[in-house]
Motif scaffolding. Structure first.
Motif, mmCIF file in Angstrom:
data_model
loop_
_atom_site.group_PDB
_atom_site.id
_atom_site.type_symbol
_atom_site.label_atom_id
_atom_site.label_comp_id
_atom_site.label_asym_id
_atom_site.label_seq_id
_atom_site.Cartn_x
_atom_site.Cartn_y
_atom_site.Cartn_z
ATOM 1 N N SER A 144 -27.251 36.688 82.179
ATOM 2 C CA SER A 144 -27.681 36.582 80.786
ATOM 3 C C SER A 144 -26.989 37.619 79.908
ATOM 4 O O SER A 144 -26.756 38.760 80.316
ATOM 5 C CB SER A 144 -29.198 36.771 80.686
ATOM 6 O OG SER A 144 -29.605 36.790 79.330
ATOM 7 N N THR A 145 -26.674 37.209 78.687
ATOM 8 C CA THR A 145 -26.102 38.144 77.720
ATOM 9 C C THR A 145 -27.159 39.102 77.174
ATOM 10 O O THR A 145 -26.826 40.026 76.420
ATOM 11 C CB THR A 145 -25.462 37.376 76.551
ATOM 12 O OG1 THR A 145 -26.439 36.504 75.971
ATOM 13 C CG2 THR A 145 -24.268 36.564 77.021
ATOM 14 N N LEU A 146 -28.415 38.904 77.539
ATOM 15 C CA LEU A 146 -29.487 39.824 77.139
ATOM 16 C C LEU A 146 -29.662 40.961 78.146
ATOM 17 O O LEU A 146 -30.580 41.762 78.017
ATOM 18 C CB LEU A 146 -30.814 39.062 77.014
ATOM 19 C CG LEU A 146 -30.927 38.046 75.873
ATOM 20 C CD1 LEU A 146 -32.253 37.311 75.967
ATOM 21 C CD2 LEU A 146 -30.793 38.740 74.520
ATOM 22 N N MET A 147 -28.763 41.030 79.132
ATOM 23 C CA MET A 147 -28.977 41.975 80.214
ATOM 24 C C MET A 147 -29.023 43.428 79.745
ATOM 25 O O MET A 147 -29.735 44.250 80.313
ATOM 26 C CB MET A 147 -27.898 41.802 81.283
ATOM 27 C CG MET A 147 -28.316 42.350 82.648
ATOM 28 S SD MET A 147 -29.839 41.597 83.290
ATOM 29 C CE MET A 147 -29.226 39.954 83.701
ATOM 30 N N GLN A 148 -28.278 43.772 78.700
ATOM 31 C CA GLN A 148 -28.341 45.159 78.227
ATOM 32 C C GLN A 148 -29.746 45.515 77.774
ATOM 33 O O GLN A 148 -30.233 46.623 78.014
ATOM 34 C CB GLN A 148 -27.339 45.402 77.099
ATOM 35 C CG GLN A 148 -27.601 44.608 75.831
ATOM 36 C CD GLN A 148 -26.765 45.127 74.668
ATOM 37 O OE1 GLN A 148 -26.907 46.270 74.229
ATOM 38 N NE2 GLN A 148 -25.865 44.272 74.186
#
Length: 462
Positions: free
Chosen positions: A75-79
């Protein structure tokens, strides 16, 4: 993060309130912003993250984050997930996990904003310091290396952090507000290097910390340890840094002061131990007003003092001490407590006291000069009975010289030859003080002998 939250965090970092855990990450962009920016995560991903972000129970939140990672590993929300992980584990006081997820966030590099990485690094570095003493020693070198690298990365990111375009601070004010944060990161790097026995790296880090926060007593203390731990040790810089730490009221200042005095004593090995205390007091006074050691301040080493001892005799000692200045200080450091096997002179006066005689004596280069003298330059104390119980021998001797009651027969203008220990001197009027004195029995007059006895010749030369 929303632009509003981002700007708020920028100002937070600019003010360098780098204590405690950073705020929880903001939720992902709202639906309208998502459409405008053509986000690459799905609505189910967004909802799953929001469910974890909104959960108040920390253990349940961890379970929701685990589920998110298992379902959306790319996921690009991982940060935001990693940020929520490490702040949650920090809240649970699970510090190894806090470090693990802070490291994962930082490892994302430029995919994550500098402000976010700084927050993660600050928490990671602070947490490691809190748990260091409890960590298993099996892989401690690796853990310390990672801590050092994380702290240096934090210092680099903070140093390069740009002033926001809309900031009202001047460039100099913005730079000044970074200094406490830079000191925090450099001090942590120095501590890790110190444990790794990289004393040169530790010294550089602590110097950088002190350049940003000159009153950091702990960094000054650890800088001193780093200097003394180098090969070869940088003694003078180490002594100065430890003195600064004491002046700055470092914790356990009295113990560190005692440690510093012992280090000075070991470095110089002066004739009298009390001289190390005098030098320490002088050093503490000088270091109050100067963070860095002036090039003009120095202490003689043991080798320096040994050279003075080897080249000295009683006449050169008197010449050096009566001349004053640095030469007198150096000579007395070397000679105080020294035992002289043979000194000759003329008695100018003799004062009997309870248990001893004080002979006021002049010594000079020739017998004629001594015979002509009228002013003493030595106070020679000779015991005529056993010294009082509890009186310590002078010069570090383990036993007292046996008393010599017959010396009472020595009178004014008689010659004297003795061995003894130098214990002190008065600069003006000049006077050497002797103890542990043994008068050569061969020059003591027989009972009933009358008349003046000339200055005896020396049997040998010192």
């Amino acid at each position: 993060m929303t632009r509003k939250c981002f700007n708020r965090l920028v100002m937070f970092l600019a003010a360098l309130v780098l204590v405690g855990a950073p705020s929880r990450p903001a939720a992902a962009q709202d639906a309208q912003q998502q459409n405008q920016q053509k986000t690459t995560y799905t609505l189910p991903e967004y909802n799953a993250f929001q469910a974890a972000n909104s959960e108040k129970d920390l253990q349940t939140r961890i379970k929701l984050l685990d589920d998110f990672v298992a379902k959306y590993p790319n996921s690009t929300l991982m940060q935001y997930v990693y940020q929520l992980y490490y702040t949650t584990y920090n809240g649970l006081k699970d510090y190894p996990k806090t470090i693990e997820y802070a490291d994962k966030l930082v490892a994302m590099g430029d995919k994550v904003g500098v402000d976010v990485r700084l927050g993660a690094l600050q928490t990671r570095v602070q947490v490691f310091s809190a748990i260091y003493s409890t960590l298993p020693k099996i892989n401690i070198q690796d853990q310390l290396t990672k801590e050092r690298d994380a702290a240096l990365e934090g210092a680099k990111l903070l140093d390069e952090f740009p002033k926001p375009a809309n900031a009202t601070l001047t460039d100099e004010q913005f730079k000044d507000q970074k200094k406490p944060g830079l000191a925090f990161f450099y001090a942590a790097a120095g501590f890790a290097d110190l444990q790794l026995k990289d004393n040169a790296g530790a010294a550089q880090a602590f110097k950088s910390a002190l350049s940003n926060k000159a009153d950091d007593a702990v960094s000054a203390y650890r800088l001193g340890l780093a200097y003394l731990g180098m090969n070869p040790p940088q003694y003078l810089d180490g002594f100065w840094a430890l003195a600064r730490a004491v002046d700055l009221k470092v914790p356990d200042a009295d113990k560190i002061k005692d440690y510093l005095q012992k280090q000075i004593l070991a470095y110089e090995q002066p004739g009298c131990d009390s001289q190390a205390a005098d030098q320490l007091n002088e050093l503490l006074q000088l270091a109050q007003n100067s963070p860095d050691r002036p090039s003009t301040w120095t202490l003689p080493s043991q080798a320096d003092l040994n050279q003075v001892r080897q080249s000295s005799n009683i006449l050169s000692v008197i010449s050096d001490l009566s001349g004053g200045g640095d030469k007198a200080k150096m000579t007395w450091l070397a000679i105080c407590g020294a035992e002289f096997p043979e000194v000759v002179g003329k008695i100018i006066d003799a004062k009997q006291s309870d248990g001893f005689v004080d002979f006021m004596v002049d010594t000079a280069a020739t017998a004629d000069e001594m015979q002509a003298a009228t002013t003493p330059n030595m106070d020679v104390k000779v015991w005529t009975s056993a010294p009082p119980v509890g009186s310590a021998p002078a010069g570090g001797a383990t036993t007292q010289i046996p008393p010599q009651p017959d010396v009472v027969r020595l009178q004014k203008d008689d010659g004297i030859r003795f061995s003894g220990t130098l214990v002190s001197y008065d600069p003006s009027p000049f006077m050497l003080h002797w103890d542990q004195v043994k008068v050569d029995p061969s020059i003591i007059p027989e009972k009933g002998s009358t008349g003046k006895h000339k200055v005896p010749p020396k049997k040998s030369q010192r």
